[in-house]
Design a protein around this motif. Structure first.
Motif, PDB file in Angstrom:
ATOM      1  N   ALA A  42       9.804   3.874   0.257  1.00 48.15           N
ATOM      2  CA  ALA A  42      10.242   5.185  -0.226  1.00 48.15           C
ATOM      3  C   ALA A  42       9.651   6.304   0.626  1.00 48.15           C
ATOM      4  O   ALA A  42      10.329   7.292   0.938  1.00 48.15           O
ATOM      5  CB  ALA A  42       9.845   5.367  -1.687  1.00 48.15           C
ATOM      6  N   VAL A  43       8.394   6.167   1.008  1.00 47.19           N
ATOM      7  CA  VAL A  43       7.749   7.163   1.873  1.00 47.19           C
ATOM      8  C   VAL A  43       8.445   7.201   3.230  1.00 47.19           C
ATOM      9  O   VAL A  43       8.785   8.276   3.751  1.00 47.19           O
ATOM     10  CB  VAL A  43       6.249   6.852   2.036  1.00 47.19           C
ATOM     11  CG1 VAL A  43       5.613   7.813   3.033  1.00 47.19           C
ATOM     12  CG2 VAL A  43       5.534   6.934   0.692  1.00 47.19           C
ATOM     13  N   GLN A  44       8.674   6.023   3.807  1.00 48.17           N
ATOM     14  CA  GLN A  44       9.335   5.940   5.110  1.00 48.17           C
ATOM     15  C   GLN A  44      10.756   6.493   5.041  1.00 48.17           C
ATOM     16  O   GLN A  44      11.196   7.223   5.939  1.00 48.17           O
ATOM     17  CB  GLN A  44       9.357   4.490   5.589  1.00 48.17           C
ATOM     18  CG  GLN A  44       9.989   4.294   6.963  1.00 48.17           C
ATOM     19  CD  GLN A  44      10.008   2.833   7.383  1.00 48.17           C
ATOM     20  OE1 GLN A  44       9.643   1.944   6.618  1.00 48.17           O
ATOM     21  NE2 GLN A  44      10.450   2.568   8.605  1.00 48.17           N
TER      22      GLN A  44
ATOM     23  N   GLY B 149      14.789   9.759  -9.455  1.00 44.95           N
ATOM     24  CA  GLY B 149      15.194   8.382  -9.706  1.00 44.95           C
ATOM     25  C   GLY B 149      15.004   8.045 -11.166  1.00 44.95           C
ATOM     26  O   GLY B 149      14.287   8.735 -11.900  1.00 44.95           O
ATOM     27  N   HIS B 150      15.664   6.983 -11.568  1.00 50.26           N
ATOM     28  CA  HIS B 150      15.539   6.481 -12.931  1.00 50.26           C
ATOM     29  C   HIS B 150      14.719   5.202 -12.909  1.00 50.26           C
ATOM     30  O   HIS B 150      14.808   4.403 -11.979  1.00 50.26           O
ATOM     31  CB  HIS B 150      16.929   6.203 -13.509  1.00 50.26           C
ATOM     32  CG  HIS B 150      16.918   5.497 -14.825  1.00 50.26           C
ATOM     33  ND1 HIS B 150      17.148   4.142 -14.954  1.00 50.26           N
ATOM     34  CD2 HIS B 150      16.683   5.959 -16.082  1.00 50.26           C
ATOM     35  CE1 HIS B 150      17.067   3.801 -16.221  1.00 50.26           C
ATOM     36  NE2 HIS B 150      16.788   4.880 -16.929  1.00 50.26           N
TER      37      HIS B 150
ATOM     38  N   LEU C  52       9.114   5.872  -7.531  1.00 55.56           N
ATOM     39  CA  LEU C  52       9.238   5.967  -6.069  1.00 55.56           C
ATOM     40  C   LEU C  52       9.396   7.415  -5.622  1.00 55.56           C
ATOM     41  O   LEU C  52       8.856   7.807  -4.576  1.00 55.56           O
ATOM     42  CB  LEU C  52      10.432   5.138  -5.593  1.00 55.56           C
ATOM     43  CG  LEU C  52      10.397   3.634  -5.891  1.00 55.56           C
ATOM     44  CD1 LEU C  52      11.616   2.944  -5.282  1.00 55.56           C
ATOM     45  CD2 LEU C  52       9.111   2.995  -5.371  1.00 55.56           C
ATOM     46  N   ALA C  53      10.137   8.215  -6.402  1.00 57.38           N
ATOM     47  CA  ALA C  53      10.331   9.621  -6.040  1.00 57.38           C
ATOM     48  C   ALA C  53       9.005  10.370  -6.032  1.00 57.38           C
ATOM     49  O   ALA C  53       8.709  11.134  -5.102  1.00 57.38           O
ATOM     50  CB  ALA C  53      11.313  10.276  -7.013  1.00 57.38           C
ATOM     51  N   VAL C  54       8.192  10.161  -7.074  1.00 58.62           N
ATOM     52  CA  VAL C  54       6.885  10.823  -7.148  1.00 58.62           C
ATOM     53  C   VAL C  54       5.984  10.323  -6.018  1.00 58.62           C
ATOM     54  O   VAL C  54       5.317  11.116  -5.333  1.00 58.62           O
ATOM     55  CB  VAL C  54       6.223  10.582  -8.519  1.00 58.62           C
ATOM     56  CG1 VAL C  54       4.798  11.129  -8.535  1.00 58.62           C
ATOM     57  CG2 VAL C  54       7.047  11.221  -9.627  1.00 58.62           C
ATOM     58  N   TYR C  55       5.965   9.010  -5.806  1.00 56.38           N
ATOM     59  CA  TYR C  55       5.098   8.431  -4.772  1.00 56.38           C
ATOM     60  C   TYR C  55       5.475   8.964  -3.389  1.00 56.38           C
ATOM     61  O   TYR C  55       4.594   9.334  -2.597  1.00 56.38           O
ATOM     62  CB  TYR C  55       5.219   6.907  -4.801  1.00 56.38           C
ATOM     63  CG  TYR C  55       4.139   6.193  -4.027  1.00 56.38           C
ATOM     64  CD1 TYR C  55       2.965   5.799  -4.659  1.00 56.38           C
ATOM     65  CD2 TYR C  55       4.282   5.914  -2.678  1.00 56.38           C
ATOM     66  CE1 TYR C  55       1.957   5.149  -3.962  1.00 56.38           C
ATOM     67  CE2 TYR C  55       3.284   5.265  -1.960  1.00 56.38           C
ATOM     68  CZ  TYR C  55       2.127   4.877  -2.613  1.00 56.38           C
ATOM     69  OH  TYR C  55       1.124   4.243  -1.900  1.00 56.38           O
ATOM     70  N   ALA C  56       6.774   9.023  -3.100  1.00 55.47           N
ATOM     71  CA  ALA C  56       7.219   9.520  -1.799  1.00 55.47           C
ATOM     72  C   ALA C  56       6.836  10.973  -1.606  1.00 55.47           C
ATOM     73  O   ALA C  56       6.428  11.389  -0.507  1.00 55.47           O
ATOM     74  CB  ALA C  56       8.734   9.350  -1.680  1.00 55.47           C
ATOM     75  N   ALA C  57       6.952  11.775  -2.665  1.00 55.80           N
ATOM     76  CA  ALA C  57       6.598  13.193  -2.568  1.00 55.80           C
ATOM     77  C   ALA C  57       5.113  13.390  -2.302  1.00 55.80           C
ATOM     78  O   ALA C  57       4.707  14.287  -1.560  1.00 55.80           O
ATOM     79  CB  ALA C  57       6.999  13.916  -3.857  1.00 55.80           C
TER      80      ALA C  57
END
Length: 385
Positions: free
Chosen positions: A156-158, A176-177, A183-188
């Protein structure tokens, strides 16, 4: 009460110029990422986008009528119907789809998919898929309780870095759901500072928390005020692990675990129907599971995850649908697999099931007691009148 499909019927004629992007639009685009756009929408690294209505035409040519498309055991069957309605309404039909990524490795328990949508208002929405029908995806979810980073989070980060570079100079929305919200929070949190500055909002729609507390990290504090965490009243998934303390609670037409289905969330105008807090059942799950996970040593957590999935895959099943379709074969293989595992792992599996059953029973008993108290109070009121 209205849901996502009703929203498309009632407000789909309003463009983003007429009614700005909102939290319901966010969930719709999150759900869109569950669909397979491979070969229809260009992958990361390939230029060009496809208007949503054209992508929908290609999708239905490949898979057939929306009502007949099987999304698996737990992924909502309404998603293809949603796509058909999106393609017909001015609000969504001309949005451009970019950078469709889809990765699955059953052996390594890795599952990741994402889609970037140019919403046409100068912004991009990066939608991360939640856990699908694959057992590999569910195993990776449980690995979140054992590992500081699972492969999908690294992907997700990549993905965020690559898509942001490929589509520059636009503000970003991430969402995301279920696992997709995580994943959205982690990527941010872990993307570059330059990408972070472009992020306008991050949505976690009933997404689980994290193995470690991201809220203590400086990078999290930089985006914390842009994170919107939404959970239904009986949230189970969204309460797992270390989660955001500030979250919005929404009404659902379902009960218990089935409230995880975003199509059950009730919509009023351009927003979800709000509640004051999660219900007792959700708080019981949160307290019981947190306590159990924290008491379990990391090595035992890993054995538990491996043991659970050795049982689930003993019949050769790779998806939840496989387990459902051949129940007798699956049940026999599971019993044999349980006999072969070590006592500690077997006990942990039985304890986990028992914990959920006890928590459910306790919640049901409290509901029954509360209902009885309401009836008694109503009778007393009648007598006084």
């Amino acid at each position: 009460m209205a849901n996502l499909l009703d929203y498309l019927d009632w407000r789909g004629d309003l463009t983003l110029a007429q009614a700005p992007f909102n939290e319901v639009d966010n969930l719709i685009l999150s759900e869109l990422s569950y669909l397979d756009f491979g070969g229809i929408v260009p992958p990361p690294g390939e230029k060009g986008g496809v208007p949503l209505h054209q992508a929908a035409e290609a999708f239905f040519r490949r898979y057939g009528e929306a009502e007949n498309i099987d999304m698996g055991v737990l992924v909502p069957s309404d998603i293809p119907v949603m796509l058909r309605r999106m393609a017909a309404c001015p609000r969504f039909r001309d949005m451009e789809l970019h950078c469709f990524a889809d990765w699955l490795d059953n052996e390594q328990a890795e599952q990741f998919a994402a889609l970037t949508v140019d919403t046409g208002d100068g912004r991009l929405y990066m939608a991360f898929r939640g856990t699908d029908d694959t057992l590999a995806g569910w195993k990776e979810d449980l690995h979140m309780a054992c590992m500081p980073q699972v492969p999908a989070q690294a992907m997700a980060v990549q993905y965020t870095r690559q898509a942001a570079k490929q589509l520059p100079r636009r503000k970003l929305r991430l969402g995301g759901h279920s696992k997709g919200g995580n994943l959205a929070v982690y990527a941010a949190v872990f993307c570059t500072a330059a990408v972070q500055r472009r992020i306008e909002r991050i949505w976690s729609n009933d997404g689980p928390g994290f193995h470690h507390d991201l809220r203590e990290l400086p990078a999290h504090r930089k985006v914390a005020d842009r994170i919107m965490s939404i959970v239904p009243s009986s949230s189970v998934v969204g309460m797992l692990l270390e989660h955001e303390e500030d979250y919005e609670v929404v009404e659902s037409s379902q009960r218990g675990l089935w409230q995880h289905d975003g199509f059950s969330w009730e919509v009023l105008g351009d927003h979800f129907v709000r509640l004051g807090s999660v219900d007792r059942q959700s708080r019981l799950y949160d307290k019981a599971l947190h306590s159990w996970v924290r008491q379990m040593p990391m090595e035992q957590r890993e054995r538990f995850v491996e043991g659970l999935f050795s049982v689930l895959t003993a019949s050769g099943a790779q998806t939840l649908t496989d387990l459902k379709e051949d129940r007798l074969k699956s049940a026999g293989a599971m019993v044999r697999a349980m006999k072969d595992m070590d006592k500690d792992t077997r006990d942990a599996l039985f304890y986990a099931v028992g914990l959920l059953l006890r928590t459910n029973a306790q919640a049901a008993l409290e509901d029954w007691q509360q209902e009885g108290e309401k009836k008694r109070n109503a009778k007393k009121k009648e007598k006084r009148q």
